[in-house]
Design an enzyme around this catalytic site. Structure first.
Site, mmCIF file in Angstrom:
data_model
loop_
_atom_site.group_PDB
_atom_site.id
_atom_site.type_symbol
_atom_site.label_atom_id
_atom_site.label_comp_id
_atom_site.label_asym_id
_atom_site.label_seq_id
_atom_site.Cartn_x
_atom_site.Cartn_y
_atom_site.Cartn_z
ATOM 1 N N GLN A 167 0.441 -1.157 -0.464
ATOM 2 C CA GLN A 167 0.227 0.165 -0.287
ATOM 3 C C GLN A 167 0.695 1.302 -0.042
ATOM 4 O OE1 GLN A 167 -2.086 -0.704 3.242
ATOM 5 N NE2 GLN A 167 -3.506 -2.507 2.407
ATOM 6 N N ASP A 313 -1.237 -12.114 5.099
ATOM 7 C CA ASP A 313 -2.680 -11.761 5.916
ATOM 8 C C ASP A 313 -3.341 -13.416 5.912
ATOM 9 O OD1 ASP A 313 -3.552 -9.638 4.936
ATOM 10 O OD2 ASP A 313 -3.484 -9.251 2.901
ATOM 11 N N ARG A 344 -3.903 -8.135 14.450
ATOM 12 C CA ARG A 344 -3.901 -9.746 14.731
ATOM 13 C C ARG A 344 -3.575 -10.416 15.157
ATOM 14 N NH1 ARG A 344 -5.103 -9.990 7.913
ATOM 15 N NH2 ARG A 344 -7.420 -8.585 8.246
#
Ligand code: S3P
Length: 426
Positions: A167, A313, A344
């Site tokens: 990103q 991910d 996470r």
């Protein structure tokens, strides 16, 4: 609420929804290109729909029907100043890549999203874009949303990013396409390279040397048709389902196997899982294959270093598989997990413990002891799509019933997840 019970086995031939990263980029680049871009296999998940809504608010005509999208691009400077705030929903990819695009535009725009987006760090894109000359402000001096961007003339930079983030890399490269001179981005490990590949598909010159990518300013995009492959990050949940349910076997067709994304394949194979790539081909500069996955007894491994950005991910669902593997699995160098849709490290550990798993959080990852018998639990997705799905897979390995609350978050990346699982369970 999603209810999950043990199943006898999973079997069949399936497809997963389109790749999220590629779907976002196809809409963005189509909107900035000259001419009409037709997209097939688009992911109609909430995140990518947020990207479409943002470009519509800037005057771009976009037709979307399920996985087919037509984007009528008007060239890089064909966007109009939006009259209200752009809502990025839950999507980090939308806000960070759009920051790079908006930094080049001769107007003012404000972006904001949901509660999760409000907690995610933005300075990682704001700082380099400011260095290029963009005027950006936001809460806590630009660390958090809302972000207010007044774009304009930019200067190319040579930027060394402290994090391996596609990103960040993409935001700077997109701004660099309209900046004066050359822009280079160097990252500590190679992050996913869909931006580089798709820019080339749209006629842009991009050079790569190791972990450094370079673009020259003043380049235009030419519209083209894009076929989006299935998302390996979604396929990962089905791979894990096969590995935790004895007797299972699935053929998952048309999955993107870009090497910057296939860490999950390497890990499953290293853990002793049977996973074969069939029918390998290249579609729009992206490698694609069918995955034949067969249930296998797994063993714990160490996951660290260069591998981390290639499976960042997938760590929640890898942790679930690790609870069913013999021995210890150690995940290191993954501090980026703390700034995803949720923290996470905390959410995976907290939720897996509710099933009775033996998991210990660390500063940069976690340690999972296997093989543990899990018992069904009531779990909150915490608004994080991948936590919701990973815990549903844990539920398949657990005795009794598992309930996933706030399961609507799953539609961010995998609409139809629950019905697909039902369809292949026997
Ligand atoms: C994405 C990049 C990754 C990934 C996210 C999608 C992208 O984030 O976690 O789900 O499409 O560029 P970072 O680049 O921040 O690591």
């Amino acid at each position: 609420m999603l209810r999950v019970k043990q199943t006898n086995k999973f079997e069949g031939t399936v497809r997963v929804p389109g790749d999220k990263s590629i779907s976002h980029r196809a809409v963005m680049f189509g909107a900035l290109a000259n001419g009409t871009t037709e997209i097939e296999g688009f992911l109609p998940g909430a995140d990518c729909l947020s990207t479409i809504a943002c470009f519509r608010s800037m005057g771009i005509e976009i037709e979307q029907q399920e996985d087919r999208v037509t984007v009528r691009g008007k060239g890089w400077y064909g966007l109009q100043e939006p009259v209200s705030r752009l809502d990025v929903g839950n999507s980090g990819t939308t806000i960070r890549l759009m920051s790079g695009i908006l930094a080049t535009q001769p107007f003012h725009a404000v972006m904001e999203g949901d509660e999760s987006i409000a907690k995610r760090p933005m300075r990682r894109v704001v700082a380099p874009l400011r260095q290029m000359g963009a005027k950006i402000d936001g809460r806590r001096e630009g660390e958090f949303t809302p972000l207010s961007i007044r774009g304009g003339e930019l200067q190319g930079i040579a930027y060394t990013s402290p994090v391996a983030s596609a990103q960040v890399k993409s935001a700077i490269l997109l701004a660099g396409l309209q900046a004066k001179g050359e822009t280079t981005v160097t990252e500590p490990h190679l992050s996913r390279d869909h931006t580089e590949r798709m820019l080339q598909a749209f006629g842009v010159r991009v050079e790569r040397d190791g972990c450094t990518v370079k673009v020259q300013g003043g380049q235009e995009l030419q519209a083209r048709s894009i076929q989006v492959p299935g998302d390996i990050s979604s396929a990962a949940f089905l791979i894990a389902a096969v590995m935790v349910v004895p007797g299972s076997s699935l053929l998952i067709e048309n999955v993107g196997i870009n090497p910057t994304r296939t860490g999950i394949i390497d890990v499953v194979q290293q853990m002793g899982g049977k996973l074969e790539l069939l029918n390998e081909r290249v579609v729009n500069e992206e490698p694609v294959a069918d995955l034949l996955v067969t249930h296998s007894e797994l063993k714990g491994i160490e996951i660290a270093g260069d591998l981390i950005p290639r499976l960042i991910d997938e760590i929640p669902v890898i942790a679930v598989m690790a609870t069913q593997a013999s021995g210890r699995t150690v995940i290191r160098d993954a501090e980026e997990l703390k700034v995803k849709e949720t923290d996470r490290i905390a959410t995976v550990v907290g939720q897996l413990r509710k099933f009775g798993a033996t998991v210990t959080p660390t500063e940069d990852g976690m340690i999972i002891e296997g093989k543990t018998a899990l018992s069904g639990a009531t779990i909150d997705s915490m608004g994080d799509h991948r936590i919701g799905m990973a815990m549903a897979i844990a539920g398949l390995a657990a005795s009794g019933e598992t309930v996933i609350e706030n399961d609507e978050a799953i539609a961010v990346s995998f609409p139809g997840f629950a019905s697909l699982l039902e369809q292949i369970s026997h």
